[in-house]
Write a protein that holds these residues in place. Structure first.
Motif, short mmCIF file in Angstrom:
data_model
loop_
_atom_site.label_atom_id
_atom_site.label_comp_id
_atom_site.label_asym_id
_atom_site.label_seq_id
_atom_site.Cartn_x
_atom_site.Cartn_y
_atom_site.Cartn_z
N LEU A 1 8.71 1.96 -8.07
CA LEU A 1 7.43 1.68 -7.45
C LEU A 1 6.86 2.94 -6.81
O LEU A 1 5.65 3.19 -6.87
CB LEU A 1 7.58 0.57 -6.42
CG LEU A 1 6.32 0.21 -5.64
CD1 LEU A 1 5.22 -0.26 -6.59
CD2 LEU A 1 6.61 -0.85 -4.60
N LYS A 2 7.71 3.75 -6.18
CA LYS A 2 7.25 4.99 -5.56
C LYS A 2 6.56 5.89 -6.59
O LYS A 2 5.47 6.41 -6.35
CB LYS A 2 8.43 5.71 -4.92
CG LYS A 2 8.06 7.03 -4.26
CD LYS A 2 9.29 7.69 -3.66
CE LYS A 2 8.93 9.04 -3.04
NZ LYS A 2 10.14 9.71 -2.47
N TRP A 3 7.19 6.04 -7.75
CA TRP A 3 6.59 6.89 -8.80
C TRP A 3 5.31 6.26 -9.33
O TRP A 3 4.34 6.96 -9.63
CB TRP A 3 7.60 7.10 -9.93
CG TRP A 3 8.81 7.88 -9.51
CD1 TRP A 3 8.90 8.77 -8.48
CD2 TRP A 3 10.10 7.83 -10.11
NE1 TRP A 3 10.17 9.28 -8.39
CE2 TRP A 3 10.93 8.73 -9.38
CE3 TRP A 3 10.65 7.14 -11.18
CZ2 TRP A 3 12.27 8.94 -9.70
CZ3 TRP A 3 11.99 7.35 -11.50
CH2 TRP A 3 12.78 8.24 -10.77
N THR A 4 5.30 4.95 -9.46
CA THR A 4 4.11 4.25 -9.95
C THR A 4 2.94 4.50 -9.01
O THR A 4 1.82 4.83 -9.44
CB THR A 4 4.37 2.74 -10.05
OG1 THR A 4 5.41 2.51 -11.00
CG2 THR A 4 3.11 2.00 -10.49
N PRO B 1 9.72 -16.58 -5.97
CA PRO B 1 10.64 -15.56 -6.52
C PRO B 1 11.50 -14.93 -5.42
O PRO B 1 11.05 -14.73 -4.29
CB PRO B 1 9.69 -14.54 -7.14
CG PRO B 1 8.49 -15.34 -7.54
CD PRO B 1 8.33 -16.37 -6.46
N LEU B 2 12.73 -14.61 -5.79
CA LEU B 2 13.76 -14.19 -4.85
C LEU B 2 13.29 -13.10 -3.90
O LEU B 2 13.49 -13.18 -2.68
CB LEU B 2 14.98 -13.70 -5.64
CG LEU B 2 16.15 -13.16 -4.81
CD1 LEU B 2 16.86 -14.29 -4.09
CD2 LEU B 2 17.13 -12.39 -5.69
N MET B 3 12.65 -12.04 -4.41
CA MET B 3 12.33 -10.88 -3.58
C MET B 3 10.84 -10.76 -3.26
O MET B 3 10.42 -9.73 -2.73
CB MET B 3 12.82 -9.61 -4.28
CG MET B 3 14.31 -9.53 -4.46
SD MET B 3 15.25 -9.66 -2.90
CE MET B 3 14.83 -8.11 -2.12
N LEU B 4 10.05 -11.79 -3.55
CA LEU B 4 8.61 -11.69 -3.29
C LEU B 4 8.33 -11.50 -1.80
O LEU B 4 7.57 -10.60 -1.41
CB LEU B 4 7.88 -12.92 -3.82
CG LEU B 4 6.35 -12.84 -3.88
CD1 LEU B 4 5.80 -13.84 -4.90
CD2 LEU B 4 5.67 -13.10 -2.53
N VAL B 5 8.92 -12.33 -0.96
CA VAL B 5 8.66 -12.23 0.48
C VAL B 5 9.16 -10.90 1.04
O VAL B 5 8.41 -10.20 1.73
CB VAL B 5 9.26 -13.43 1.23
CG1 VAL B 5 9.17 -13.22 2.74
CG2 VAL B 5 8.54 -14.71 0.83
N PRO B 6 10.41 -10.48 0.76
CA PRO B 6 10.85 -9.17 1.26
C PRO B 6 9.98 -8.02 0.77
O PRO B 6 9.63 -7.12 1.55
CB PRO B 6 12.29 -9.05 0.74
CG PRO B 6 12.73 -10.44 0.52
CD PRO B 6 11.52 -11.21 0.11
N ASP B 7 9.63 -8.03 -0.50
CA ASP B 7 8.81 -6.93 -1.03
C ASP B 7 7.45 -6.87 -0.34
O ASP B 7 6.93 -5.79 -0.05
CB ASP B 7 8.63 -7.08 -2.54
CG ASP B 7 9.89 -6.72 -3.32
OD1 ASP B 7 10.77 -6.07 -2.74
OD2 ASP B 7 9.98 -7.09 -4.51
N ALA B 8 6.87 -8.04 -0.08
CA ALA B 8 5.57 -8.08 0.60
C ALA B 8 5.70 -7.60 2.04
O ALA B 8 4.94 -6.75 2.51
CB ALA B 8 4.98 -9.49 0.54
N LEU C 1 7.89 -5.77 3.46
CA LEU C 1 8.29 -4.36 3.59
C LEU C 1 7.27 -3.40 2.98
O LEU C 1 7.52 -2.21 2.86
CB LEU C 1 9.66 -4.16 2.95
CG LEU C 1 10.79 -4.96 3.59
CD1 LEU C 1 12.11 -4.74 2.86
CD2 LEU C 1 10.95 -4.61 5.08
N GLY C 2 6.10 -3.93 2.58
CA GLY C 2 5.00 -3.07 2.15
C GLY C 2 5.04 -2.63 0.71
O GLY C 2 4.35 -1.67 0.34
N ASP C 3 5.80 -3.31 -0.12
CA ASP C 3 5.92 -2.91 -1.52
C ASP C 3 5.20 -3.83 -2.48
O ASP C 3 5.51 -3.87 -3.68
CB ASP C 3 7.40 -2.83 -1.91
CG ASP C 3 8.11 -1.67 -1.24
OD1 ASP C 3 7.43 -0.67 -0.95
OD2 ASP C 3 9.33 -1.76 -1.00
#
Length: 299
Positions: free
Chosen positions: A1-4, A33-40, A42-44
């Motif tokens: 994601l960082k590179w994207t 989805p498993l990581m949707l809430v954490p990703d959101a 944490l700003g990703d």
């Protein structure tokens, strides 16, 4: 994601939620989805595919509204996900994303890198609406989706243009995820109507418009007509109403608990120290960090 992101791209989740009322106490652990809430949290997460042929628009928007109530400027997205190599399939464009872009039509047709970058920047900024048929054009205090109203807490004018070739059940103005005004539904089709009124704003949060129908007819092809604008922010991008923020954090903490349980089941920790390495350390770390952030926001 960082590179994207460094290359001008965005991070998104596609066709994420199928289960109705995914944040309710009765929702299954797999509703989100498993990581949707954490990703959101944490700003990703830059965009969320609220409209898609293979998921439910209203269910997905329930999750999206709570992300907005946390102050996370997650923009709308959409995609048909059509299988064009099948003989019977919905058409490409069954669900659509419309973006207010400064790139001209001629530039977009040629799709040079500069025009596409302008489009992606406008998409990430939330200058958009999604649709499975109806068209929405919202202005509140002269601002459109993705922009900021500089006078939160005031009473302002709004206008909404609604165009549709399919029946609509309801047209609504939302403030921080709550319906504040229910608007007249057109009786004849096709229609293009101009609606207007006044709205008293809270001191923080967001405003959006939504249109929903009960059944689909040609030329629409998704399960029901639906359109939703990205938010117009109050005061500053990512502002919040404190009470709504706390409620959102509590709801998402429950969803996060499901993710933690699923991770423990799929990748159990070693039974004894040193027996073997943690099979999913980075996922576990992100869940811990997301929980800490949500606990902070829930107070």
């Amino acid at each position: 994601l960082k590179w994207t992101r460094q290359s001008g791209g965005i991070g998104s989740y596609v066709h994420p939620v199928v289960t109705p009322k995914p944040l309710s106490a009765e929702a299954p652990a797999t509703a989100i989805p498993l990581m949707l809430v954490p990703d959101a949290v944490l700003g990703d997460l830059d965009t969320l595919e609220v409209a898609c042929l293979w998921s439910d628009e209203q269910a997905t928007s329930e999750v999206w509204h709570q992300l907005l109530n946390l102050g996370l400027p997650v923009a709308l997205s959409a995609g048909t996900d059509a299988m064009v190599n099948l003989t019977r399939n919905m058409a490409v464009g069954t669900t659509r994303l419309y973006v207010y872009s400064e790139a001209s039509a001629a530039q977009m047709q040629r799709l040079p890198y500069e025009a596409f970058s302008t489009y992606l920047a406008a998409l990430k900024a939330g200058q958009s609406f999604v649709s499975t048929g109806p068209i929405l054009d919202l202005r509140v205090a002269g601002q459109w989706p993705g922009q900021v109203i500089s006078t939160p807490g005031s009473t302002v004018d709004w206008t909404l243009t609604v165009a549709s070739t399919v029946p609509l059940s309801r047209i609504e103005l939302l403030v921080n995820g709550e319906v504040v005004q229910t608007l007249p539904v057109p009786s004849q089709l096709p229609t293009r109507q101009e609606l207007q009124g006044r709205l008293t704003l809270p001191k923080g949060g967001w405003v959006a418009a939504r249109a929903v129908g009960s059944k689909t007819q040609w030329p629409a092809m998704d399960s029901y007509p639906y359109a939703h604008t990205s938010p117009i922010w109050l005061g500053t991008r990512g502002s919040t109403d404190p009470d709504k923020r706390r409620i959102a954090a509590q709801l998402l903490l429950r969803a996060l608990g499901h993710s933690e349980a699923r991770l423990r089941e799929a990748f159990p920790l070693p039974s004894s120290p040193g027996a073997q390495p943690d099979p999913a350390p980075r996922l576990r770390q992100r869940l811990v960090a997301a929980r800490a952030r949500l606990l902070e926001l829930s107070r």
